[in-house]
Design an enzyme around this catalytic site. Structure first.
Site, PDB file in Angstrom:
ATOM      1  CE1 TYR A  14      -3.908  -2.149   0.169  1.00 47.55           C
ATOM      2  CE2 TYR A  14      -2.743  -3.261   1.950  1.00 47.55           C
ATOM      3  CZ  TYR A  14      -3.770  -3.224   1.032  1.00 47.55           C
ATOM      4  OH  TYR A  14      -4.672  -4.253   0.969  1.00 47.55           O
ATOM      5  CG  HIS A  19      -7.058   4.701   1.514  1.00 45.52           C
ATOM      6  ND1 HIS A  19      -7.843   5.806   1.743  1.00 45.52           N
ATOM      7  CD2 HIS A  19      -7.801   3.643   1.948  1.00 45.52           C
ATOM      8  CE1 HIS A  19      -8.987   5.439   2.277  1.00 45.52           C
ATOM      9  NE2 HIS A  19      -8.985   4.133   2.417  1.00 45.52           N
ATOM     10  CE1 TYR A  64      -3.919  -3.982   5.379  1.00 42.22           C
ATOM     11  CE2 TYR A  64      -3.930  -5.176   7.455  1.00 42.22           C
ATOM     12  CZ  TYR A  64      -3.447  -5.006   6.175  1.00 42.22           C
ATOM     13  OH  TYR A  64      -2.484  -5.844   5.696  1.00 42.22           O
ATOM     14  CG  ASN A  66     -12.259   0.147   6.412  1.00 47.71           C
ATOM     15  OD1 ASN A  66     -11.883   1.194   5.889  1.00 47.71           O
ATOM     16  ND2 ASN A  66     -12.866  -0.792   5.739  1.00 47.71           N
ATOM     17  CG  ASN A 112     -15.211   3.305   5.211  1.00 47.30           C
ATOM     18  OD1 ASN A 112     -16.296   3.806   5.493  1.00 47.30           O
ATOM     19  ND2 ASN A 112     -15.046   2.534   4.159  1.00 47.30           N
TER      20      ASN A 112
END
Length: 185
Positions: A14, A19, A64, A66, A112
């Protein structure tokens, strides 16, 4: 003491995604102020240091996106900080690439990670620095877009916005959120 949290997803796959701009800003601050962010604690990678005479905790939740609120809640509880000492940095698809928007409070706006922080803290009353990653193309899935990487043209814009976000954090520490809003919004 200030707790400065950059949101993103852990693991190398990632790194550099839209993000993960929150993580990028934490790395930027870490480099500028020589605060290594490598201690695993409170479901995050953290670093302790000083910025402009103020003690700070730099944090990158490893839960992560969320579930970012779990880490933020643990940090706030352990260090017994007030909500006014929390700064959260994250991506925003409603802003043009590289544009900053500083807010003293507000809704999750569909993000989120912020939804989870609000749920864990039980309030929207915390400072945030949003970094624009651009609007997703109409026919593209939102998850694919935010987990995608910046184009070659966008990369220098994002690097410059990370510098500006670092400067905004410094402004908040030396002055206040209102001053940072006036200077960087």
């Amino acid at each position: 003491m200030k707790i400065i949290v950059g949101l993103g997803n852990p693991t190398k796959e990632y790194a550099g995604t839209r993000h993960n701009v929150g993580f990028s800003v934490i790395y930027n601050i870490s480099d500028a102020y020589n605060i290594p962010v490598e201690t695993k604690k409170h479901k995050a990678l953290i670093g302790k240091g000083i910025i402009e005479g103020e003690k700070v905790i730099l944090a990158m939740p490893q839960t992560y996106m969320n579930l970012s609120g779990e880490s933020v809640r643990e940090l706030m509880d352990y260090y017994k900080c007030d909500l006014s000492d929390l700064i959260v940095i994250y991506d925003d698809i409603s802003l043009d690439v590289g544009k900053l928007r500083i807010r003293a409070k507000g809704s999750a706006g569909g993000h989120n990670g912020i939804k989870n922080i609000i749920a864990q803290l039980g309030t929207q009353e915390f400072t945030r620095i949003k970094i624009g990653v651009g609007e997703k193309p109409a026919k593209m899935d939102l998850a694919d877009y935010v987990l995608g990487r910046f184009s070659k043209e966008e990369q220098p814009i994002i690097r410059e916005s990370a510098d500006r976000a670092r400067e905004a954090v410094c402004e908040m520490i030396t002055h206040d959120v209102a001053s940072a809003m006036n200077k960087f919004n």
